[in-house]
Design a protein around this motif. Structure first.
Motif, PDB file in Angstrom:
ATOM      1  N   SER A  82     -10.184  35.995  91.499  1.00 15.92           N
ATOM      2  CA  SER A  82     -10.646  36.488  92.799  1.00 15.92           C
ATOM      3  C   SER A  82      -9.470  36.670  93.753  1.00 15.92           C
ATOM      4  O   SER A  82      -9.447  37.600  94.559  1.00 15.92           O
ATOM      5  N   ARG A  83      -8.483  35.782  93.634  1.00 16.54           N
ATOM      6  CA  ARG A  83      -7.314  35.876  94.506  1.00 16.54           C
ATOM      7  C   ARG A  83      -6.340  36.946  94.037  1.00 16.54           C
ATOM      8  O   ARG A  83      -5.731  37.648  94.848  1.00 16.54           O
ATOM      9  N   LYS A  84      -6.170  37.084  92.733  1.00 17.41           N
ATOM     10  CA  LYS A  84      -5.146  37.988  92.195  1.00 17.41           C
ATOM     11  C   LYS A  84      -5.637  39.429  92.036  1.00 17.41           C
ATOM     12  O   LYS A  84      -4.850  40.360  92.131  1.00 17.41           O
ATOM     13  N   THR A  85      -6.925  39.611  91.733  1.00 21.05           N
ATOM     14  CA  THR A  85      -7.423  40.959  91.448  1.00 21.05           C
ATOM     15  C   THR A  85      -8.477  41.449  92.420  1.00 21.05           C
ATOM     16  O   THR A  85      -8.810  42.622  92.405  1.00 21.05           O
ATOM     17  N   GLY A  86      -9.042  40.573  93.255  1.00 23.94           N
ATOM     18  CA  GLY A  86     -10.060  40.981  94.216  1.00 23.94           C
ATOM     19  C   GLY A  86     -11.469  40.673  93.751  1.00 23.94           C
ATOM     20  O   GLY A  86     -11.728  40.462  92.564  1.00 23.94           O
ATOM     21  N   ILE A  87     -12.396  40.670  94.695  1.00 26.57           N
ATOM     22  CA  ILE A  87     -13.771  40.286  94.412  1.00 26.57           C
ATOM     23  C   ILE A  87     -14.475  41.269  93.493  1.00 26.57           C
ATOM     24  O   ILE A  87     -15.271  40.889  92.634  1.00 26.57           O
ATOM     25  N   VAL A  88     -14.187  42.574  93.652  1.00 22.03           N
ATOM     26  CA  VAL A  88     -14.906  43.576  92.863  1.00 22.03           C
ATOM     27  C   VAL A  88     -14.521  43.489  91.391  1.00 22.03           C
ATOM     28  O   VAL A  88     -15.382  43.415  90.512  1.00 22.03           O
ATOM     29  N   ILE A  89     -13.224  43.503  91.106  1.00 18.63           N
ATOM     30  CA  ILE A  89     -12.768  43.460  89.714  1.00 18.63           C
ATOM     31  C   ILE A  89     -13.225  42.175  89.040  1.00 18.63           C
ATOM     32  O   ILE A  89     -13.695  42.181  87.898  1.00 18.63           O
ATOM     33  N   THR A  90     -13.110  41.061  89.756  1.00 21.03           N
ATOM     34  CA  THR A  90     -13.521  39.775  89.183  1.00 21.03           C
ATOM     35  C   THR A  90     -15.010  39.748  88.900  1.00 21.03           C
ATOM     36  O   THR A  90     -15.455  39.321  87.824  1.00 21.03           O
ATOM     37  N   THR A  91     -15.805  40.209  89.864  1.00 21.56           N
ATOM     38  CA  THR A  91     -17.257  40.218  89.693  1.00 21.56           C
ATOM     39  C   THR A  91     -17.665  41.122  88.547  1.00 21.56           C
ATOM     40  O   THR A  91     -18.480  40.752  87.692  1.00 21.56           O
ATOM     41  N   VAL A  92     -17.105  42.317  88.522  1.00 19.56           N
ATOM     42  CA  VAL A  92     -17.480  43.281  87.491  1.00 19.56           C
ATOM     43  C   VAL A  92     -17.039  42.808  86.105  1.00 19.56           C
ATOM     44  O   VAL A  92     -17.781  42.954  85.131  1.00 19.56           O
ATOM     45  N   ALA A  93     -15.846  42.222  86.014  1.00 18.39           N
ATOM     46  CA  ALA A  93     -15.372  41.724  84.724  1.00 18.39           C
ATOM     47  C   ALA A  93     -16.299  40.632  84.193  1.00 18.39           C
ATOM     48  O   ALA A  93     -16.616  40.593  83.000  1.00 18.39           O
TER      49      ALA A  93
END
Length: 287
Positions: A82-93
């Protein structure tokens, strides 16, 4: 239907709180430990008892040990991502992992498949790819982590969800739903406490007010993410594979909206198309 709505709220709540932990500079490790304490206490309160003998003798206790460890390992990954890639990428992954429990339910428990369900699974994968796609002109270390972290989350999340389905189907977790959930999180809490004790300088962060504020919020959503899923499966409103499809894809849509509206995360046209495709996927899942 209400259980499905609570599932979606719990899912997206986890990632929003993780983002808040980052933006407010709250201690991540300590917040995660408090989160599991909160989730465990909620489960025991709802169950109305703390029956140690019943827990240890329960047929689902051995697998709860494995799940408890995997949960906290996954949460550490989600927090870092969440810190390194952002909320969207983390959530979607993480929600991309829906493919694993869906296929697990179909293969292991013979859930009926149809052209609609097959199309829905394909649409889910395509929409997730479009949502996460971010072109990069460099090959820096950060870009490598943006590939490694989502992949690891995909595998861990898929394994966690599949094990929850296996536990429910194999051990018949119905009246014990709150107790089972509480036990998982209690084990995660113990693992986190041990890690905090070993890691130098971590314990002092438990005196930080942000640790308890965000830890309690995170734990409330985390408890719901398992408890409400089991309750939804027990209600048998829809098949287990469709349940995971709807909850995960709806979370993707909400994460895009929240990420743009409140955290100023930038999305490309392909990302937005992926979001629209995710909406179509939800419709197919519901069918």
């Amino acid at each position: 239907m209400v259980w499905i709505i609570f599932c979606i709220i719990s899912y997206i709540g986890i990632f929003v709180v993780f983002k808040l932990i980052d933006t407010k500079n709250a201690p991540l490790i300590n917040s995660i430990v408090v989160n599991y304490l909160t989730a465990a206490l909620l489960g025991f309160i709802i169950f109305g008892n703390f029956p140690v003998r019943h827990i240890v003798s329960a047929n689902w206790f051995p697998i709860s040990l494995l799940l408890g460890f995997l949960f906290i390992a996954t949460f550490f990954l989600v927090g870092i991502s969440s810190r390194k890639t952002g909320i969207v990428i983390t959530t979607v992954a993480s929600k991309m992992s829906l493919v694993i429990p869906m296929l697990f339910s179909i293969i292991m428990y013979g859930e009926p498949t149809s052209a609609t369900k097959i199309i829905a699974i394909i649409l889910a994968v395509v929409s997730i790819f479009l949502c996460t796609y971010k072109p990069s002109s460099s090959k820096s270390k950060t870009d490598i982590w943006k590939l490694i972290l989502p992949t690891a989350i995909f595998i861990f999340m898929g394994a966690n969800d599949s094990l929850v389905i296996y536990s429910r189907e194999t051990f018949g977790i119905f009246d014990d739903a709150a107790l089972f959930t509480a036990t998982l999180f209690a084990i995660s809490f113990i693992c986190g406490l041990i890690y905090s004790a070993i890691k130098r300088g971590t314990f002092k962060n438990f005196l930080n007010g942000k640790t308890w504020l965000f830890g309690i919020l995170l734990g409330s959503f985390n408890f719901g993410s398992i408890y409400f899923v089991i309750k939804a499966m027990n209600s048998k409103i829809i098949s287990t594979s469709s349940l995971y499809g709807i909850c995960n894809t709806a979370t993707i849509l909400l994460s895009i909206i929240i990420g743009m509206a409140f955290f100023k995360e930038k999305l490309s046209r392909l990302n937005l198309i992926g979001g629209l495709l995710a909406l179509v996927t939800i419709v197919f899942m519901a069918l």
